[in-house]
Design an enzyme around this catalytic site. Structure first.
Site, PDB file in Angstrom:
ATOM      1  N   CYS A  86      -5.212   2.828  10.438  1.00 38.27           N
ATOM      2  CA  CYS A  86      -6.096   3.983  10.638  1.00 38.27           C
ATOM      3  C   CYS A  86      -7.457   3.535  11.168  1.00 38.27           C
ATOM      4  CB  CYS A  86      -6.259   4.776   9.337  1.00 38.27           C
ATOM      5  SG  CYS A  86      -6.980   3.835   7.982  1.00 38.27           S
ATOM      6  N   ASP A 137       1.171  -0.808  -5.138  1.00 36.88           N
ATOM      7  CA  ASP A 137      -0.130  -0.218  -4.847  1.00 36.88           C
ATOM      8  C   ASP A 137      -1.052  -0.569  -5.999  1.00 36.88           C
ATOM      9  OD1 ASP A 137      -0.880   2.372  -2.768  1.00 36.88           O
ATOM     10  OD2 ASP A 137      -2.296   1.912  -4.363  1.00 36.88           O
ATOM     11  N   TYR A 145       0.854  -1.203   0.000  1.00 35.86           N
ATOM     12  CA  TYR A 145       0.000   0.000   0.000  1.00 35.86           C
ATOM     13  C   TYR A 145       0.887   1.248   0.000  1.00 35.86           C
ATOM     14  CZ  TYR A 145      -3.131  -3.587   1.996  1.00 35.86           C
ATOM     15  OH  TYR A 145      -3.850  -4.739   2.246  1.00 35.86           O
ATOM     16  N   ASP A 169       0.267  -0.532   5.289  1.00 36.32           N
ATOM     17  CA  ASP A 169      -0.484   0.673   5.640  1.00 36.32           C
ATOM     18  C   ASP A 169      -1.808   0.640   4.893  1.00 36.32           C
ATOM     19  OD1 ASP A 169      -1.333   3.147   6.454  1.00 36.32           O
ATOM     20  OD2 ASP A 169       0.151   4.293   5.346  1.00 36.32           O
TER      21      ASP A 169
END
Length: 456
Positions: A412, A337, A316, A385
């Site tokens: 996150c 990605d 990512y 991530d």
């Protein structure tokens, strides 16, 4: 299942026991779970039931009978309208403590191996959080009066809240957004209403915190001529260096359609982080809080604890920002990605910065890892991530199968993090979790997890 029946509109007096993972107050009435947005721990409140579900109810605060000593007056009146996960009514030091507790709650729910022994480090906060967002996606609506407004949808609805002022948004981008709405009306550009009229539906504004350069993407359900609008807008705001157009004809929840093209100005803006600068195309991913991104990436570097023989795989990877921070410390960085524009930016940035040991490709991490092992180029450290949905199941299976020595998870979403740790903690020791306040005044929490392969 609790069978207590509460009526919609019924008023109760309750005590708030704690805050939930979305920042809402949690209360119980005869063992019935009730979520109460904007209430704080230890407060006594009068509430009104607004919704009933099989296992819980929701309510709104009618009156605060006993206030928390940590309750403060919100500086922004919009905050409560936009999302119940905003916690601007809680003093900032307690917001930081809450974000550690959010991690603890998620771990208690999913119970990965040895979760009760994890070191949860104090949240790294942001002293001056005003205007921290460098980017915002504005939805558009034309009112019956003929005036166009731009803002965000109220949580769980299509009610658009006009966002002409926002304390957490970069001020210049907010000013541009307000002026852009006036020009949309001035030049009679159609605004999409999802039913009868096709036209501009969304715009995205991003500003570099290094150079001050501004990018704009105008997203429409049909082709539009923006020439006069762009001319006047860029004359008023010389910071604008890029205007792109995106055609999004389908009725989906996705922000963008497939094709984005530059219709005015330069292709990219320059941003800076950790002592180096890099370029971003309009759709390339970059953290919304530039100052805290610097803090976050410092923590990633510490967690990797890199040496000259490390081969780092950056899943990512976005525009390559994390990998560049490690490039001088390791043997190689291999990033991937699924967004082609991000990979193109990463490659261009690596070449411009002279990082010959950085390699980037479009694809899924699990396939790249497998290919690296086949070619005897085994990564010794992997950085993940992922988006809020967490790791792809195939990637977790791949990590469990190949077991690189070091794994750093940048999260996150504490819920998907805790869920993913269930499988990963069977193979890896969780050395610590460091929370970073990337989104002050909200319940969202960013975390860096340092993991090392278990010794057999």
């Amino acid at each position: 299942m609790n069978k207590i029946n509460l009526r919609i509109g019924e008023k109760l007096k309750v005590q708030i026991m704690r805050l939930g993972i979305n920042g809402e107050g949690i209360a119980y009435y005869k063992k019935r779970l009730i979520f109460v947005p904007y209430a704080l721990t230890d407060e006594e409140v009068q509430i009104e039931i607004t919704e009933n579900r099989p296992n819980f109810s929701r309510a709104k605060v009618v009156n605060i009978l006993k206030s928390s000593p940590y309750r403060v007056k919100p500086e922004d009146n919009n905050f409560a309208s936009l999302s119940s996960s905003h916690i601007m009514h809680l003093a900032y030091p307690q917001q930081l403590e809450f974000k550690v507790d959010v991690l603890r709650q998620a771990l208690n729910k999913y119970r990965p191996k040895d979760y009760d022994k994890y070191e949860l480090r104090p949240t790294l906060g942001q002293a001056n959080w005003h205007g921290y967002r460098n980017k915002l996606t504005y939805q558009l609506r034309r009112l019956n009066s003929g005036k166009t407004i731009a803002g965000l949808y109220a949580e769980g609805s299509h009610l658009l809240i006009n966002l002409d002022f926002c304390l957490v948004q970069d001020k210049i981008t907010q000013d541009i957004a307000n002026h852009l709405c006036k020009l949309i009306d001035k030049y009679k550009i159609p605004v999409d209403d999802e039913r009868r009229i096709k036209g501009i539906k969304t715009f995205v504004i991003r500003r570099s915190q290094l150079t001050g350069e501004v990018q704009i993407i105008l997203i429409s359900s049909n082709s539009q001529n923006y020439d006069r609008l762009i001319k006047e807008l860029t004359e008023n705001y010389p910071e604008i260096v890029t205007v792109a157009s995106n055609l999004h004809e389908k009725k989906t929840s996705e922000v963008y359609g497939e094709k984005t093209e530059i219709i005015w100005g330069q292709e990219k803006i320059t941003e800076g982080l950790l002592g180096y600068d890099f370029e971003l195309s309009p759709r390339a991913f970059f953290q919304l809080n530039t100052k805290q991104a610097e803090v976050l990436y410092h923590e990633v570097i510490k967690a990797v604890n890199a040496n000259k023989e490390d081969r780092v795989l950056d899943a990512y990877c976005g525009s390559g920002t994390i990998g560049f921070a490690l490039a001088k410390k390791v043997k190689s960085v291999h990033g991937m990605d699924i967004v082609p524009e991000s990979v193109e930016d990463a490659r261009a940035n690596a070449a411009r910065l002279g990082f010959k040991n950085c390699h980037y490709e479009t694809g899924r991490a699990e396939k790249v890892i497998a290919n690296m092992y086949k070619s005897n180029q085994r990564p010794t450290a992997v950085i993940v991530d992922p988006p809020r949905t967490g790791l792809d199941e195939q990637l977790i299976e791949t990590l469990v199968k190949f077991q690189p020595e070091k794994l750093v998870y940048v999260s996150c979403n504490v819920s998907t993090l805790a869920k993913d740790l269930v499988a990963l903690s069977e193979i890896y020791d969780v050395n610590y979790i460091q929370s970073v306040d990337m989104f002050p005044q909200t319940a969202r929490c960013e975390a860096v997890v340092k993991m090392t392969k278990k010794k057999i």
